[in-house]
Design an enzyme around this catalytic site. Sequence first.
Site, short mmCIF file in Angstrom:
data_model
loop_
_atom_site.label_atom_id
_atom_site.label_comp_id
_atom_site.label_asym_id
_atom_site.label_seq_id
_atom_site.Cartn_x
_atom_site.Cartn_y
_atom_site.Cartn_z
N TYR A 111 5.29 14.56 15.99
CA TYR A 111 4.01 13.81 17.10
C TYR A 111 3.08 14.86 17.18
CZ TYR A 111 7.67 10.52 19.39
OH TYR A 111 8.41 9.58 19.55
N GLU A 151 9.68 13.24 25.84
CA GLU A 151 10.22 14.34 27.21
C GLU A 151 9.12 15.19 27.38
OE1 GLU A 151 12.41 11.94 26.08
OE2 GLU A 151 13.18 13.26 24.55
N ASN A 179 4.27 4.11 20.10
CA ASN A 179 5.45 4.50 20.22
C ASN A 179 6.29 3.71 20.86
OD1 ASN A 179 6.99 7.13 19.30
ND2 ASN A 179 7.79 6.70 21.57
N GLU A 180 7.38 3.06 20.42
CA GLU A 180 8.28 2.05 21.17
C GLU A 180 7.56 1.38 22.16
OE1 GLU A 180 11.39 4.92 22.53
OE2 GLU A 180 12.56 4.52 20.77
N GLU A 196 14.26 7.01 14.31
CA GLU A 196 14.71 8.13 15.20
C GLU A 196 16.20 8.17 15.44
OE1 GLU A 196 13.07 8.63 19.28
OE2 GLU A 196 10.74 8.29 18.33
C1 GLA Z 1 12.53 7.72 22.29
C2 GLA Z 1 11.23 8.12 21.91
C3 GLA Z 1 11.26 9.77 21.74
C4 GLA Z 1 11.97 10.46 22.66
C5 GLA Z 1 13.73 9.79 22.47
C6 GLA Z 1 14.50 10.27 23.56
O1 GLA Z 1 12.96 7.29 21.09
O2 GLA Z 1 10.52 7.54 20.97
O3 GLA Z 1 9.87 10.02 21.87
O4 GLA Z 1 11.64 10.29 23.83
O5 GLA Z 1 13.39 8.58 22.80
O6 GLA Z 1 14.57 11.73 23.28
#
Ligand code: GLA
Length: 799
Positions: A91, A137, A195-196, A273
């Site tokens: 990242y 985090e 991201n997500e 991930e």
């Molecule tokens: C998600 C996020 C990551 C991280 C993880 C948990 O997958 O994309 O950046 O926060 O959760 O560690």
Amino acid sequence: MKHKSTIALISASILASSAFATTYSLPMAMVAAEQAVNAGKFEAGNSTFLLNGEPFVVKAAELHYPRIPKPYWDQRIKLCKALGMNTICLYTFWNSHEPVEDQFDFSGQNDLREFIKLCKENDMKVILRPGPYVCAEWEMGGLPWWLLKKKDIKLRENDSYFLERVDKFQKAVADQVGDLTIANGGPIIMVQVENEYGSYGQDKEYVGNIRDMLRKNFGDEVTLFQCDWSSNFQLNGLDDLIWTMNFGTGANIDQQFAKLKELRPESPLMCSEFWSGWFDKWGANHETRPAADMIEGIDEMLSKGISFSLYMTHGGTNWGHWAGANSPGYAPDVTSYDYDAPISESGQTTPKYWDLRKTLAKYYEGKKLPAVPKTIKPIAVNKFKFTEVAPLFTNLPVSKKDENIKTMEEYNQGFGSILYRTSLPELKNGGVLSVNDAHDFAQVFVDGKYIGKLDRRNGEKEITLPSCKKGSQLDILVEAMGRINFGRAIKDFKGITNNVTVQEDRDGHKFVCDLKNWEVFNLEDTPEFYDSMEFFPIEKFTASENGRLPIGVYKGTFNVGKPSDTFLSFESWGKGLVYVNGHGIGRIWEIGPQQTLYMPGCWLKKGENEIMVFDIVGPREAVSEGLKTPLLDNLQVQKPLTHRLEGETLDLSGLKPVLTGEFTSGNGWQEKKLDMPASGRYLCFEAVDAIDGKDNAAIAEFYVLDENGERLSREPWIVDYADSEDVKSGNRSADKLFDLQESTYWSTIPGDAFPHSFVIDLGGNKKISAIQYLPRMESDVPGAIKNFRVFVSPTPFKK
Ligand code: GLA
């Protein structure tokens, strides 16, 4: 494989990039020629990725360069390579690259280009995830705090100011590494879009805007992808992007890819991930995840040709004030980002590492894995005493006057603490002070005497004041911890966010006063500010009745013969931030579970080293020592981690359930509707038995739908009761039902007999039409519930 347009593209990107032209002085023609020779292509083929036309399985190790001391970058990359990985996934944290608006920093720890070049030197490919939001985090999920100076900003949406800032940042990143994509002969094979986003919202237009920025900056040939969860990736999945899934070890892998395979049967599969472990929060159990689950998952994926990124392969450290916080609720993360990963926080190989290496060796095309590089031998540092202290209250900076209270951001302060001071009205019989809201840890003083604390983690907002004279001085010292990095709550202002009132009962009447006319002291978290204070020999001070030395900045020195890594112990300290030789090495908090801070040897000197601690609570003893191993698992909390008080029970006899039902077996979401919407503030869910007949119930996520079929916001939810919660083998308390993380779960203590119930205070009277339940992700679905009942009530169920 060559690209026709490579040279033209490189020249354009070099010309467009003034940073490149000034910083890197290789003659441009040479750069272009060299890159053209090495230019390659990475793309999605039929059910597999293709690297220069050949099938390629991505075996990526997630590493975050700002979390690793720069002198150790190369060694950490080599450790990943020796595991059998072929890619580094990373990242970029916007807020560390642009700490002040328009002032970009890509130097030292932030030298992204250098890190990617090191990857290339080690023959590792790179997956770049430039956000703008990253979660991770990390403070505010990587977004810079100064965005909040525009109070009405909409983060991660089509807000013109937000997009304008993102565009500048993305351009700055591309100026640094745009020429390092595979099309330009560099190691970057893929770039991630946002991201997500599915766990934040549904907004294809916004995600599309981020995609377009990346295309503009990295060129049309760059391979872009989106990562999300199998349960929500369709919400924002763009037709022209690759879709990858995130899930944790132990999950049922076929089920995680089932939907993707159905929608895009020819898509290469990748777990972008695969969570090797998990992160720690202050005041909760240290998290671990079994190595066997990780190995099994990776083995299964590789045997099926599925690509993966192991998040984290090496977690590293949340230096200084960079640790983020989770939500709903407020759960700040500790300094260590060890993550129970195969390579420990300090770069040691763990048993997980060696197990994983054995498995990855099977998939190394018959070749021998590279040798494991030497790891650093940690040292002990003799116990030492701090010698000087600058008490905070006699060292306050120049203040500002303000009629109404404001947040830290409105005073142009990003990090640290803030002291709000005003005078109180007369309180004959004492009163109740309401602080709405203190972010994140407030301490209240009247005429210099400590009254108590308000801890945002526990939703504490009120405190009883003693009787006092008109004009008594009220001080509220608020320490900001990390800004929330997950969910809608990332717009997380610090200091006091709204107002402060004091309420007194006078002859049966409530008298409420909104406190005004504040004096505000900004205590910015910088070593320069701490150092500017007036220090006194520590012997001048003795512990007060609470056993603590004064709140303030403590200085000392310690000697090191031959610098190497060590773990500085802060077990006798309160709460605060630590600097060694000017490096912010992180936050400390006596509640644990983390009790030591990782002190990299590369930041130590032979001979004397300077240490400074700002302790906002005051230490019990101002001493420290360097240990050879970290203390990450020493929780010192008074409050139980469970929600059921001693002797408390639930009596549902005579109550009529609003819903009775039976769940089916297997993974994935299930929804059950009420015949007619019901109302209530308290919802009790009772699991009657389990599918496997064993005595264990578990739920990964739980939602309640309103009368329109929309999910109720879980922000105000509080667990009012849970009959059994397994907090011995991990953090499996009932709040995990609504922590927005599908890989964490509530579990009863295995063996505790059914029925099992939990009660949620929904935060107000709500109309309820259905519930949604997600069991655990493992293929054997442990704790899957069969029969259940739901009750609602305007008042608590407890007896
Ligand atoms: C998600 C996020 C990551 C991280 C993880 C948990 O997958 O994309 O950046 O926060 O959760 O560690």
